[in-house]
Write a protein that holds these residues in place. Sequence first.
Motif, mmCIF file in Angstrom:
data_model
loop_
_atom_site.group_PDB
_atom_site.id
_atom_site.type_symbol
_atom_site.label_atom_id
_atom_site.label_comp_id
_atom_site.label_asym_id
_atom_site.label_seq_id
_atom_site.Cartn_x
_atom_site.Cartn_y
_atom_site.Cartn_z
ATOM 1 N N GLY A 143 21.930 -10.059 57.243
ATOM 2 C CA GLY A 143 23.045 -10.482 56.402
ATOM 3 C C GLY A 143 23.332 -11.966 56.546
ATOM 4 N N LEU A 144 23.226 -12.487 57.769
ATOM 5 C CA LEU A 144 23.461 -13.907 58.007
ATOM 6 C C LEU A 144 22.416 -14.750 57.278
ATOM 7 C CD1 LEU A 144 25.035 -16.110 59.474
ATOM 8 C CD2 LEU A 144 23.541 -15.770 61.458
ATOM 9 N N ALA A 145 21.163 -14.324 57.356
ATOM 10 C CA ALA A 145 20.103 -15.060 56.662
ATOM 11 C C ALA A 145 20.319 -15.006 55.146
ATOM 12 C CB ALA A 145 18.738 -14.472 57.022
ATOM 13 N N GLY A 146 20.737 -13.843 54.656
ATOM 14 C CA GLY A 146 21.003 -13.726 53.223
ATOM 15 C C GLY A 146 22.137 -14.631 52.778
ATOM 16 N N PHE A 147 23.171 -14.741 53.605
ATOM 17 C CA PHE A 147 24.292 -15.611 53.284
ATOM 18 C C PHE A 147 23.845 -17.067 53.205
ATOM 19 C CE2 PHE A 147 27.632 -18.445 54.974
ATOM 20 C CZ PHE A 147 28.574 -18.302 53.968
ATOM 21 N N LEU A 148 23.032 -17.504 54.164
ATOM 22 C CA LEU A 148 22.559 -18.881 54.172
ATOM 23 C C LEU A 148 21.694 -19.180 52.947
ATOM 24 C CD1 LEU A 148 21.705 -19.397 57.953
ATOM 25 C CD2 LEU A 148 23.691 -20.252 56.687
ATOM 26 N N VAL A 149 20.859 -18.220 52.573
ATOM 27 C CA VAL A 149 20.030 -18.401 51.374
ATOM 28 C C VAL A 149 20.912 -18.515 50.134
ATOM 29 C CG1 VAL A 149 18.334 -17.302 49.867
ATOM 30 C CG2 VAL A 149 17.989 -17.279 52.344
ATOM 31 N N ALA A 150 21.976 -17.709 50.093
ATOM 32 C CA ALA A 150 22.854 -17.706 48.926
ATOM 33 C C ALA A 150 23.691 -18.976 48.834
ATOM 34 C CB ALA A 150 23.770 -16.486 48.973
ATOM 35 N N VAL A 151 24.094 -19.516 49.992
ATOM 36 C CA VAL A 151 24.982 -20.682 49.979
ATOM 37 C C VAL A 151 24.217 -21.998 49.911
ATOM 38 C CG1 VAL A 151 25.192 -21.223 52.458
ATOM 39 C CG2 VAL A 151 27.188 -21.416 50.962
ATOM 40 N N LEU A 152 22.918 -21.966 50.187
ATOM 41 C CA LEU A 152 22.134 -23.210 50.195
ATOM 42 C C LEU A 152 22.164 -23.944 48.856
ATOM 43 C CD1 LEU A 152 20.303 -25.168 51.668
ATOM 44 C CD2 LEU A 152 18.350 -23.714 51.076
ATOM 45 N N PRO A 153 21.997 -23.251 47.710
ATOM 46 C CA PRO A 153 22.065 -23.996 46.443
ATOM 47 C C PRO A 153 23.414 -24.674 46.229
ATOM 48 C CG PRO A 153 21.078 -21.833 46.112
ATOM 49 C CD PRO A 153 21.641 -21.838 47.496
ATOM 50 N N LEU A 154 24.492 -24.069 46.722
ATOM 51 C CA LEU A 154 25.805 -24.687 46.589
ATOM 52 C C LEU A 154 25.899 -25.953 47.430
ATOM 53 C CD1 LEU A 154 28.020 -21.471 46.776
ATOM 54 C CD2 LEU A 154 27.235 -22.681 44.738
ATOM 55 N N ILE A 155 25.300 -25.906 48.618
ATOM 56 C CA ILE A 155 25.300 -27.081 49.488
ATOM 57 C C ILE A 155 24.447 -28.191 48.895
ATOM 58 C CG2 ILE A 155 24.561 -27.939 51.757
ATOM 59 C CD1 ILE A 155 25.315 -25.238 52.919
ATOM 60 N N ALA A 156 23.301 -27.810 48.325
ATOM 61 C CA ALA A 156 22.369 -28.811 47.793
ATOM 62 C C ALA A 156 22.870 -29.453 46.510
ATOM 63 C CB ALA A 156 21.001 -28.171 47.557
ATOM 64 N N THR A 157 23.825 -28.823 45.844
ATOM 65 C CA THR A 157 24.381 -29.413 44.630
ATOM 66 C C THR A 157 25.259 -30.608 45.000
ATOM 67 O OG1 THR A 157 24.403 -27.251 43.541
ATOM 68 C CG2 THR A 157 25.771 -28.988 42.579
ATOM 69 N N PRO A 158 24.974 -31.790 44.461
ATOM 70 C CA PRO A 158 25.781 -32.979 44.813
ATOM 71 C C PRO A 158 27.263 -32.748 44.533
ATOM 72 C CG PRO A 158 23.807 -33.626 43.622
ATOM 73 C CD PRO A 158 23.880 -32.129 43.548
ATOM 74 N N GLY A 159 28.078 -33.113 45.496
ATOM 75 C CA GLY A 159 29.513 -32.926 45.352
ATOM 76 C C GLY A 159 30.274 -34.063 46.000
ATOM 77 N N ALA A 160 31.562 -33.828 46.206
ATOM 78 C CA ALA A 160 32.429 -34.881 46.740
ATOM 79 C C ALA A 160 32.008 -35.302 48.148
ATOM 80 C CB ALA A 160 33.878 -34.406 46.739
ATOM 81 N N SER A 161 31.608 -34.343 48.985
ATOM 82 C CA SER A 161 31.231 -34.684 50.366
ATOM 83 C C SER A 161 30.033 -35.624 50.400
ATOM 84 C CB SER A 161 30.931 -33.408 51.157
ATOM 85 O OG SER A 161 32.077 -32.604 51.283
ATOM 86 N N LEU A 162 29.026 -35.328 49.594
ATOM 87 C CA LEU A 162 27.846 -36.187 49.562
ATOM 88 C C LEU A 162 28.187 -37.554 48.988
ATOM 89 C CD1 LEU A 162 24.858 -36.616 50.016
ATOM 90 C CD2 LEU A 162 24.422 -35.556 47.786
ATOM 91 N N ALA A 163 29.020 -37.573 47.954
ATOM 92 C CA ALA A 163 29.420 -38.847 47.368
ATOM 93 C C ALA A 163 30.152 -39.714 48.385
ATOM 94 C CB ALA A 163 30.299 -38.600 46.143
ATOM 95 N N LEU A 164 31.065 -39.095 49.136
ATOM 96 C CA LEU A 164 31.785 -39.851 50.171
ATOM 97 C C LEU A 164 30.839 -40.329 51.266
ATOM 98 C CD1 LEU A 164 35.003 -37.671 50.532
ATOM 99 C CD2 LEU A 164 34.869 -39.991 49.608
ATOM 100 N N LEU A 165 29.889 -39.480 51.635
ATOM 101 C CA LEU A 165 28.939 -39.858 52.683
ATOM 102 C C LEU A 165 28.153 -41.099 52.274
ATOM 103 C CD1 LEU A 165 27.538 -38.718 55.421
ATOM 104 C CD2 LEU A 165 25.699 -38.144 53.848
#
Length: 207
Positions: free
Chosen positions: A6-28
């Motif tokens: 389940g943990l691995a499945g969660f990470l796979v599911a959330v990875l595209p959300l993390i990889a999508t450019p957002g405010a955190s990456l812009a600030l970084l």
Amino acid sequence: MVHPVGLAGFLVAVLPLIATPGASLALLVQHVTDGGRRRALPVVLGTVTGLYVHAALAVAGLSALVMHSSVAFAAVRLVGAVYLIGLGLWTWRSASPHAAPAPRRRPRPRGTDSVYAQALLANVLNPKAASVYLTLVPQFVEPDRPLGGQILTLATAHALLIALWLTAWTFLVLRASHALRTPRFRRTAIRTTSAVLIALGIRSAVA
């Protein structure tokens, strides 16, 4: 604890959300360009803290209340949108060629706190980040086991993954440090960051 599958499945599911450019990456990108690798840490810590805030709210049931109330959800969305747009406008103004250049080694004792607060608020005021813990997380927890520990485990895995992602981007930005130090490139990078933040705010407001 969450089952490893389940943990691995969660990470796979959330990875595209993390990889999508957002405010955190812009600030970084903005802060690393402006102040070097030391400015990356408060962005990462602020973003990670924001994830734990959402996780805590999910455990307490407060996020569920917001998500099930159209008025409350709209209020949170608009507050986040206003913050992102305001931050974008402020960032754009900081790139003005008429602005006085900052001294190279002048101590900025409150700078780190300011960067941390920006990253924290950008994450906390993002209703889509909250929705991860209301729509995605429930698919990977077992209702007959303690909910708090499972959500904490998923939040920690989420935090580690996004920290690695932002750290990788930090090194990519630093590799181009010779170009990033030129005033022209710096203004371009800051204005690009500003445009991203404003666009994210508008998208959040109209979504």
